[in-house]
Design a protein around this motif. Structure first.
Motif, PDB file in Angstrom:
ATOM      1  N   PRO A   1     -19.562  79.833 145.107  1.00 21.24           N
ATOM      2  CA  PRO A   1     -19.031  78.662 144.874  1.00 21.24           C
ATOM      3  C   PRO A   1     -17.564  78.203 145.311  1.00 21.24           C
ATOM      4  O   PRO A   1     -16.833  79.145 145.735  1.00 21.24           O
ATOM      5  CB  PRO A   1     -18.941  78.782 143.275  1.00 21.24           C
ATOM      6  CG  PRO A   1     -18.794  80.421 143.188  1.00 21.24           C
ATOM      7  CD  PRO A   1     -19.593  81.059 143.933  1.00 21.24           C
ATOM      8  N   LYS A   2     -17.353  77.273 145.532  1.00 19.82           N
ATOM      9  CA  LYS A   2     -16.095  76.531 146.213  1.00 19.82           C
ATOM     10  C   LYS A   2     -15.259  75.854 145.279  1.00 19.82           C
ATOM     11  O   LYS A   2     -15.804  74.787 144.653  1.00 19.82           O
ATOM     12  CB  LYS A   2     -16.568  75.538 147.388  1.00 19.82           C
ATOM     13  CG  LYS A   2     -17.144  76.411 148.703  1.00 19.82           C
ATOM     14  CD  LYS A   2     -17.268  75.694 149.839  1.00 19.82           C
ATOM     15  CE  LYS A   2     -17.867  76.589 151.038  1.00 19.82           C
ATOM     16  NZ  LYS A   2     -18.066  75.690 152.258  1.00 19.82           N
TER      17      LYS A   2
ATOM     18  N   ARG B   1     -22.092  83.074 138.324  1.00 19.30           N
ATOM     19  CA  ARG B   1     -23.294  82.904 138.977  1.00 19.30           C
ATOM     20  C   ARG B   1     -23.574  81.486 138.684  1.00 19.30           C
ATOM     21  O   ARG B   1     -24.294  80.847 139.342  1.00 19.30           O
ATOM     22  CB  ARG B   1     -24.389  83.856 138.223  1.00 19.30           C
ATOM     23  CG  ARG B   1     -24.072  85.325 138.673  1.00 19.30           C
ATOM     24  CD  ARG B   1     -25.274  86.216 138.509  1.00 19.30           C
ATOM     25  NE  ARG B   1     -25.703  86.003 136.887  1.00 19.30           N
ATOM     26  CZ  ARG B   1     -25.398  87.123 136.222  1.00 19.30           C
ATOM     27  NH1 ARG B   1     -24.322  87.902 136.632  1.00 19.30           N
ATOM     28  NH2 ARG B   1     -25.879  86.797 134.969  1.00 19.30           N
ATOM     29  N   THR B   2     -23.604  81.126 137.419  1.00 20.42           N
ATOM     30  CA  THR B   2     -23.798  79.726 136.835  1.00 20.42           C
ATOM     31  C   THR B   2     -23.028  78.437 137.783  1.00 20.42           C
ATOM     32  O   THR B   2     -23.781  77.691 138.282  1.00 20.42           O
ATOM     33  CB  THR B   2     -23.517  79.540 135.547  1.00 20.42           C
ATOM     34  OG1 THR B   2     -24.545  80.374 134.595  1.00 20.42           O
ATOM     35  CG2 THR B   2     -23.851  78.083 135.249  1.00 20.42           C
ATOM     36  N   GLN B   3     -21.944  78.758 138.037  1.00 15.55           N
ATOM     37  CA  GLN B   3     -21.080  78.036 138.911  1.00 15.55           C
ATOM     38  C   GLN B   3     -21.469  78.081 140.200  1.00 15.55           C
ATOM     39  O   GLN B   3     -21.657  77.133 141.032  1.00 15.55           O
ATOM     40  CB  GLN B   3     -19.617  78.516 138.797  1.00 15.55           C
ATOM     41  CG  GLN B   3     -18.465  77.403 139.196  1.00 15.55           C
ATOM     42  CD  GLN B   3     -17.075  77.932 139.002  1.00 15.55           C
ATOM     43  OE1 GLN B   3     -16.887  79.131 138.800  1.00 15.55           O
ATOM     44  NE2 GLN B   3     -16.218  77.124 138.792  1.00 15.55           N
TER      45      GLN B   3
ATOM     46  N   ALA C   1     -23.904  76.086 131.969  1.00 18.05           N
ATOM     47  CA  ALA C   1     -23.950  75.142 132.796  1.00 18.05           C
ATOM     48  C   ALA C   1     -23.492  73.681 132.299  1.00 18.05           C
ATOM     49  O   ALA C   1     -23.071  72.798 132.818  1.00 18.05           O
ATOM     50  CB  ALA C   1     -25.464  75.152 133.292  1.00 18.05           C
ATOM     51  N   SER C   2     -23.911  73.618 131.092  1.00 20.04           N
ATOM     52  CA  SER C   2     -23.723  72.276 130.135  1.00 20.04           C
ATOM     53  C   SER C   2     -22.209  71.985 130.403  1.00 20.04           C
ATOM     54  O   SER C   2     -21.631  71.006 130.790  1.00 20.04           O
ATOM     55  CB  SER C   2     -24.267  72.265 129.148  1.00 20.04           C
ATOM     56  OG  SER C   2     -23.964  70.870 128.389  1.00 20.04           O
ATOM     57  N   LEU C   3     -21.378  73.066 129.912  1.00 18.81           N
ATOM     58  CA  LEU C   3     -19.847  72.817 129.934  1.00 18.81           C
ATOM     59  C   LEU C   3     -19.428  72.672 131.375  1.00 18.81           C
ATOM     60  O   LEU C   3     -18.674  71.878 131.498  1.00 18.81           O
ATOM     61  CB  LEU C   3     -19.267  74.217 129.444  1.00 18.81           C
ATOM     62  CG  LEU C   3     -19.731  74.483 127.915  1.00 18.81           C
ATOM     63  CD1 LEU C   3     -19.146  75.936 127.535  1.00 18.81           C
ATOM     64  CD2 LEU C   3     -19.146  73.404 126.955  1.00 18.81           C
ATOM     65  N   LEU C   4     -19.916  73.546 132.476  1.00 16.62           N
ATOM     66  CA  LEU C   4     -19.169  73.269 133.667  1.00 16.62           C
ATOM     67  C   LEU C   4     -19.738  72.024 134.178  1.00 16.62           C
ATOM     68  O   LEU C   4     -18.877  71.365 134.999  1.00 16.62           O
ATOM     69  CB  LEU C   4     -19.950  74.337 134.639  1.00 16.62           C
ATOM     70  CG  LEU C   4     -19.488  75.800 134.601  1.00 16.62           C
ATOM     71  CD1 LEU C   4     -20.242  76.731 135.233  1.00 16.62           C
ATOM     72  CD2 LEU C   4     -18.035  75.970 134.856  1.00 16.62           C
ATOM     73  N   ARG C   5     -20.900  71.382 134.091  1.00 12.90           N
ATOM     74  CA  ARG C   5     -21.185  70.015 134.525  1.00 12.90           C
ATOM     75  C   ARG C   5     -20.325  68.941 133.477  1.00 12.90           C
ATOM     76  O   ARG C   5     -20.281  67.831 133.977  1.00 12.90           O
ATOM     77  CB  ARG C   5     -22.775  69.678 134.251  1.00 12.90           C
ATOM     78  CG  ARG C   5     -23.212  70.476 135.154  1.00 12.90           C
ATOM     79  CD  ARG C   5     -24.998  70.074 135.168  1.00 12.90           C
ATOM     80  NE  ARG C   5     -25.910  70.964 135.898  1.00 12.90           N
ATOM     81  CZ  ARG C   5     -26.552  71.930 135.742  1.00 12.90           C
ATOM     82  NH1 ARG C   5     -26.573  72.227 134.631  1.00 12.90           N
ATOM     83  NH2 ARG C   5     -27.192  72.372 136.981  1.00 12.90           N
TER      84      ARG C   5
ATOM     85  N   ALA D   1     -22.821  74.797 142.288  1.00 12.25           N
ATOM     86  CA  ALA D   1     -22.345  74.632 143.802  1.00 12.25           C
ATOM     87  C   ALA D   1     -23.273  74.399 144.733  1.00 12.25           C
ATOM     88  O   ALA D   1     -23.584  73.440 145.790  1.00 12.25           O
ATOM     89  CB  ALA D   1     -21.544  75.504 144.225  1.00 12.25           C
ATOM     90  N   GLN D   2     -24.534  75.405 144.816  1.00 13.57           N
ATOM     91  CA  GLN D   2     -25.489  75.434 145.718  1.00 13.57           C
ATOM     92  C   GLN D   2     -26.583  74.163 145.606  1.00 13.57           C
ATOM     93  O   GLN D   2     -26.735  73.379 146.463  1.00 13.57           O
ATOM     94  CB  GLN D   2     -26.402  76.592 145.328  1.00 13.57           C
ATOM     95  CG  GLN D   2     -27.816  76.661 146.332  1.00 13.57           C
ATOM     96  CD  GLN D   2     -27.415  76.972 147.633  1.00 13.57           C
ATOM     97  OE1 GLN D   2     -26.105  77.322 147.869  1.00 13.57           O
ATOM     98  NE2 GLN D   2     -28.438  76.973 148.493  1.00 13.57           N
ATOM     99  N   GLY D   3     -26.544  73.726 144.382  1.00 10.78           N
ATOM    100  CA  GLY D   3     -27.268  72.289 144.222  1.00 10.78           C
ATOM    101  C   GLY D   3     -26.629  71.019 144.845  1.00 10.78           C
ATOM    102  O   GLY D   3     -27.296  70.147 145.242  1.00 10.78           O
ATOM    103  N   THR D   4     -25.314  71.289 144.794  1.00 10.34           N
ATOM    104  CA  THR D   4     -24.521  70.265 145.363  1.00 10.34           C
ATOM    105  C   THR D   4     -24.334  70.383 146.910  1.00 10.34           C
ATOM    106  O   THR D   4     -24.441  69.390 147.579  1.00 10.34           O
ATOM    107  CB  THR D   4     -23.132  70.354 144.685  1.00 10.34           C
ATOM    108  OG1 THR D   4     -23.116  70.317 143.511  1.00 10.34           O
ATOM    109  CG2 THR D   4     -22.213  69.071 145.321  1.00 10.34           C
TER     110      THR D   4
END
Length: 309
Positions: free
Chosen positions: A210-211, A298-300, A255-259, A304-307
């Motif tokens: 993640p960046k 890992r979730t982050q 994931a929901s919180l990060l988004r 990031a990978q999806g982005t």
């Protein structure tokens, strides 16, 4: 070497575990309460019991030297989707010269397993499997090894294939047509085609971390100033959905919180609170805080990978 010796050599690790018919999976210990290593003569005898008698076993792959002799992915999204992910993982791993095997797990889902010619740093093995999952968009909730240092314990273990006490058709390695591969055929081929460590290092370098620049720091929300909503709110109030295990629940919550652009530090705190509220998967463990940090990281990375791709 006979089949038992080869099977033991393929599956050796840090600690031995027992796997009982009622689903209980726990570290194996001596009568004095000491953990039993997953190598040597005692492990050989345990493998004999596993393959030909009634005491099934598992292995914690992480050694006290922070190395592993095998790695893999536990795909627990039902047989249909898990086998699709497993097939995709086999293909991408083959592109890097790595032979992978698909095992139908004990009740549902599948394991993707990779055996190595010699021990490799756990971090390299973990990043290699994470990279493979990123490439084919497979779940990364259950990567083995789950941790890269034995300082907080030996991580999570995995049940071994081919126990004598298995349900017919389960806990066996299958070919591309989903036909069971006989024990001796599997062991002999897996032993001959064990992956070179260098190939895993090359794949590990493909892992996208993640960046921090993906989300601007001035856009962060905190648990002090905002209430959360969406999937996180539903999980917070109602716990896991029917059939959802605690690991996937906590990943979905994070994931929901990060988004929703909560800061990762606050996400870790909220995940810990959610864990206490719904099941205490990590809160009672000595390394629980570390595991929650890894879960959020890992979730982050997946977000990031999806982005980035």
């Amino acid at each position: 070497m006979d089949i038992v010796q080869k099977f033991a050599a393929l599956n050796q690790g840090g600690r031995l575990a027992t796997s009982d018919a009622d689903g209980t999976f726990r570290p194996a210990k001596t009568p004095e309460g000491k953990p039993i290593p997953a190598n040597g003569k005692t492990f050989y005898n345990a493998v004999v019991e596993h393959l030909y008698h009634h005491q099934a076993i598992g292995v914690y792959p992480l050694t006290e030297n922070d190395t592993v002799k095998w790695c893999g992915v536990d795909l627990d999204v039902g047989d249909h989707d898990s086998l699709i992910h497993a097939a995709n993982l086999e293909i991408v791993l083959e592109q890097f010269g790595i032979k992978a095997w698909t095992e139908l797990s004990r009740s549902k889902g599948a394991h993707t397993l990779v055996y190595l010619t010699s021990e490799i740093p756990a971090e390299t093995a973990r990043y290699a499997m994470l990279a493979a999952c990123q490439i084919v968009a497979a779940p990364t909730t259950e990567i083995y090894p789950k941790q890269t240092s034995a300082k907080g314990g030996y991580g999570n273990g995995l049940r071994l294939a081919y126990p004598q006490s298995r349900t017919p058709g389960r806990q066996v390695v299958v070919d591309s047509d989903l036909k069971e591969i006989p024990l001796e055929d599997f062991v002999n081929e897996a032993y001959e085609t064990a992956a070179l460590n260098e190939n895993l290092r090359v794949l590990a370098d493909r892992y996208v971390r993640p960046k921090s620049s993906i989300i601007k720091t001035d856009a962060f929300r905190t648990r002090h100033t905002d209430t959360f909503g969406k999937i996180a709110k539903e999980i917070w109030d109602k716990g896991p959905k029917t059939g959802q295990d605690r690991s996937s629940m906590l990943v979905a919550f994070a994931a929901s919180l990060l988004r929703q652009r909560f800061h990762s530090t606050d996400v870790e705190i909220l995940v810990a609170e959610c864990d206490i509220r719904w099941g205490q998967k990590y809160s009672k463990r000595a390394d629980g805080a570390w595991r929650i940090t890894e879960l959020v990281r890992r979730t982050q990375a997946e977000i990031a990978q999806g982005t980035l791709l």
